[in-house]
Design a protein around this motif. Structure first.
Motif, mmCIF file in Angstrom:
data_model
loop_
_atom_site.group_PDB
_atom_site.id
_atom_site.type_symbol
_atom_site.label_atom_id
_atom_site.label_comp_id
_atom_site.label_asym_id
_atom_site.label_seq_id
_atom_site.Cartn_x
_atom_site.Cartn_y
_atom_site.Cartn_z
ATOM 1 N N HIS A 143 -5.689 -0.154 -0.581
ATOM 2 C CA HIS A 143 -6.308 -1.461 -0.348
ATOM 3 C C HIS A 143 -7.602 -1.615 -1.155
ATOM 4 O O HIS A 143 -7.981 -2.728 -1.511
ATOM 5 N N SER A 161 5.805 0.494 7.821
ATOM 6 C CA SER A 161 4.983 -0.418 8.613
ATOM 7 C C SER A 161 4.379 0.314 9.807
ATOM 8 O O SER A 161 4.712 1.467 10.096
ATOM 9 N N SER A 187 6.827 -8.816 4.611
ATOM 10 C CA SER A 187 5.729 -8.470 3.731
ATOM 11 C C SER A 187 5.346 -9.696 2.924
ATOM 12 O O SER A 187 6.219 -10.490 2.517
ATOM 13 N N GLU A 199 0.843 -1.197 0.000
ATOM 14 C CA GLU A 199 0.000 0.000 0.000
ATOM 15 C C GLU A 199 0.878 1.248 0.000
ATOM 16 O O GLU A 199 1.846 1.368 0.773
ATOM 17 N N ASP A 229 0.714 -4.896 3.321
ATOM 18 C CA ASP A 229 1.421 -3.925 4.170
ATOM 19 C C ASP A 229 2.748 -4.511 4.619
ATOM 20 O O ASP A 229 2.932 -5.736 4.666
#
Length: 525
Positions: free
Chosen positions: A91, A185, A142, A27, A120
């Protein structure tokens, strides 16, 4: 990712087909989906587009109810390149997409759909709670693969993903894509625990601790986790005084003077030691000298060992917080203590090498008991009570006297009974009483006899002065001492009279008669 290939033989001998791969993106990133398409000759492409796909009836069809978002950008051409660029992936972009193109002779849409998944970055701190000195490892993960990334702690770059934790390493950690630091993150906290340090015992007020005043001792220290209230202990020497972060002594006494320290513990040990001790604090309870008004005062200033080389100057704090010199020499003498002399004093000892200020001393006057605030109500009330009692007593005596005067009346003429045969050391006072219903005497009674019968006698003993020889024959009443009378009670006479009893016999027998009452008073002269 496996490629998706649509390939059919063209009507005119060429091939119809679209080739691409499913795409996984983080994302916030921007990705380019590589795509190629083919068509038969002599067709040429007139339009191209990516459309949302929907699985229906066992095949992918165009979902005409929606359209691709604006940040989807076609970067291919009309000669076989159908690449797609997706900016700032969200998303909500996750889904399936189809490629469709139109030629001069026909149209074509891919039989398979492009699957776009949005993921993410995940930061992992192992372990996330450590004791100071333990090892910590940082990992960035990830589902779309691990891109080249950078670690941060509270916005500062972490040089190594593995390190020995110290208290300064506590904080929030996250990883970000290298070169695209906005793609990061979620933060993960690292909690580094350590035993108390910098344990300090403080005192409020910090100075001028006077006998009878109050002081609060407070203990604090840096620790993680924080020291609980039960983790603090206060000691005077080796004696435990109290538990808790603070302790107040409300009425200081000389016995409270001494060295104090506190201990702190949060159950995190350092080399096996769980309690950390503070530095010692000296509590010096100073006496408050008090001097009665008018008395003299001597205040001595004592310097160091070589005090002979010191010169002394005395100062007094003024109301404006300035120092006023009030004397010199090692001894300050006040010949007569007065109110202006009260205050805080200090002496200054100086030599060629140093200047030393003494501790402060508060000089006060003895407080005299003051009843001014009680004198007015108490004395006023007491005076009012005494006045009321006296008034009631006087009123009672006045009424009693009036009642007596109405009950007893003396005749205006006294009957003298000073005959020569009855002259003695006794003096008689005849008191007449009016009967409520006078009786008429018999005929053979004379008025004189009736009058004598109606009289009562008060017998008064008195000491007569020794008469001069020349006056022995004198019976005048003027030679008698003054007579003091006591209270005389009067009773009614009997109604029966003896006609043969003379006045003289009545006087002689009066001691046994009911109608005669004697009151004897001794004269003190």
């Amino acid at each position: 990712m496996l490629p998706c290939v649509d390939h059919l033989k063209g009507v005119l001998g060429g091939d119809w087909g679209v080739t691409f791969k499913d795409q996984c993106a983080l994302e916030g990133t921007t990705v380019v989906v590589s795509c190629q398409y083919d068509y038969p000759f002599p067709h040429f492409v007139t339009s191209v587009r990516w459309v949302p796909g929907q699985w229906q009836f066992g095949r992918w069809v165009w979902d005409i109810s929606t359209s691709v978002p604006p940040h989807f950008e076609y970067v291919g051409n009309y000669r076989g390149d159908c690449s797609l660029k997706i900016n700032n992936i969200k998303h909500t972009d996750e889904g399936h997409y189809l490629f469709r193109f139109v030629t001069s002779l026909s149209r074509w849409m891919s039989k398979n759909a492009l699957h776009l998944s949005v993921k993410d970055l995940t930061a992992v701190v192992e372990p996330n709670t450590v004791t100071e000195g333990q090892s910590v490892s940082l990992t960035c993960r990830s589902e779309c693969g691990t891109p080249k990334h950078v670690w941060y702690r509270d916005g500062n770059v972490v040089p190594q993903p593995v390190f020995q934790a110290s208290r300064k390493d506590s904080g929030k950690y996250y990883c970000a894509v290298a070169g695209q630091e906005k793609i990061k993150s979620a933060s993960v906290a690292l909690n580094v625990q350590y035993a108390p340090s910098n344990v300090v015992l403080s005192m409020t007020p910090p100075a001028d601790i006077i006998n009878g005043s109050s002081v609060t001792l407070s203990c604090r220290g840096d620790a993680n986790p924080p020291v609980p209230p039960s983790g603090f202990s206060l000691y005077q020497g080796k004696q435990l005084i109290s538990s808790g972060p603070s302790h107040t002594i409300s009425l200081l006494q000389p016995s409270h003077s001494g060295l104090y320290h506190c201990q702190a513990s949060n159950n995190v040990s350092v080399r096996g030691i769980t309690f950390v001790k503070s530095t010692e604090l000296n509590l010096d309870v100073q006496y408050l000298p008090s001097v009665a008004d008018g008395n003299s005062v001597n205040v001595m200033c004592s310097g160091r060992a070589n005090s002979a080389n010191h010169s002394y100057v005395w100062y007094k704090w003024t109301s404006s917080s300035s120092l006023l010199q009030v004397g010199s020499g090692q001894l300050l003498f006040l010949s007569s203590m007065e109110t202006p002399h009260t205050g805080i004093y200090l002496c200054q000892a100086s030599s060629q090498l140093e200047v030393i200020n003494s501790t402060k001393i508060l000089l006060a006057m003895e407080e005299q008991p003051s009843y001014g605030h009680l004198s007015v109500p108490i004395l006023g009330g007491l005076g009012a009570c005494i006045f009321a009692i006296l008034f009631v007593a006087l009123l009672f005596l006045w009424k009693k006297q009036r009642k007596t005067e109405k009950k007893v009346q003396f005749p205006s003429e006294q009957v003298s009974s000073a005959s020569t045969e009855d002259q003695s050391n006794s003096v008689y006072a005849n008191v007449g009483k009016y009967m409520p219903s006078p009786q008429v005497p018999p005929r053979n009674y004379s008025k004189k006899q009736h009058a004598n019968v109606m009289h009562l006698y008060g017998h008064v003993n008195t000491r007569r002065q020794r008469s001069h020889p020349q006056s022995n024959n004198s019976s005048s009443i003027s030679n008698c001492d003054e007579v003091t009378y006591s209270t005389v009670t009067i009773q009614d006479k009997k109604s029966h009279f003896d006609e043969n009893r003379s006045q003289e016999s009545r006087l002689k027998m009066g001691q046994n008669a009911d109608s005669v009452i004697y009151s004897t008073v001794a004269n003190s002269s």
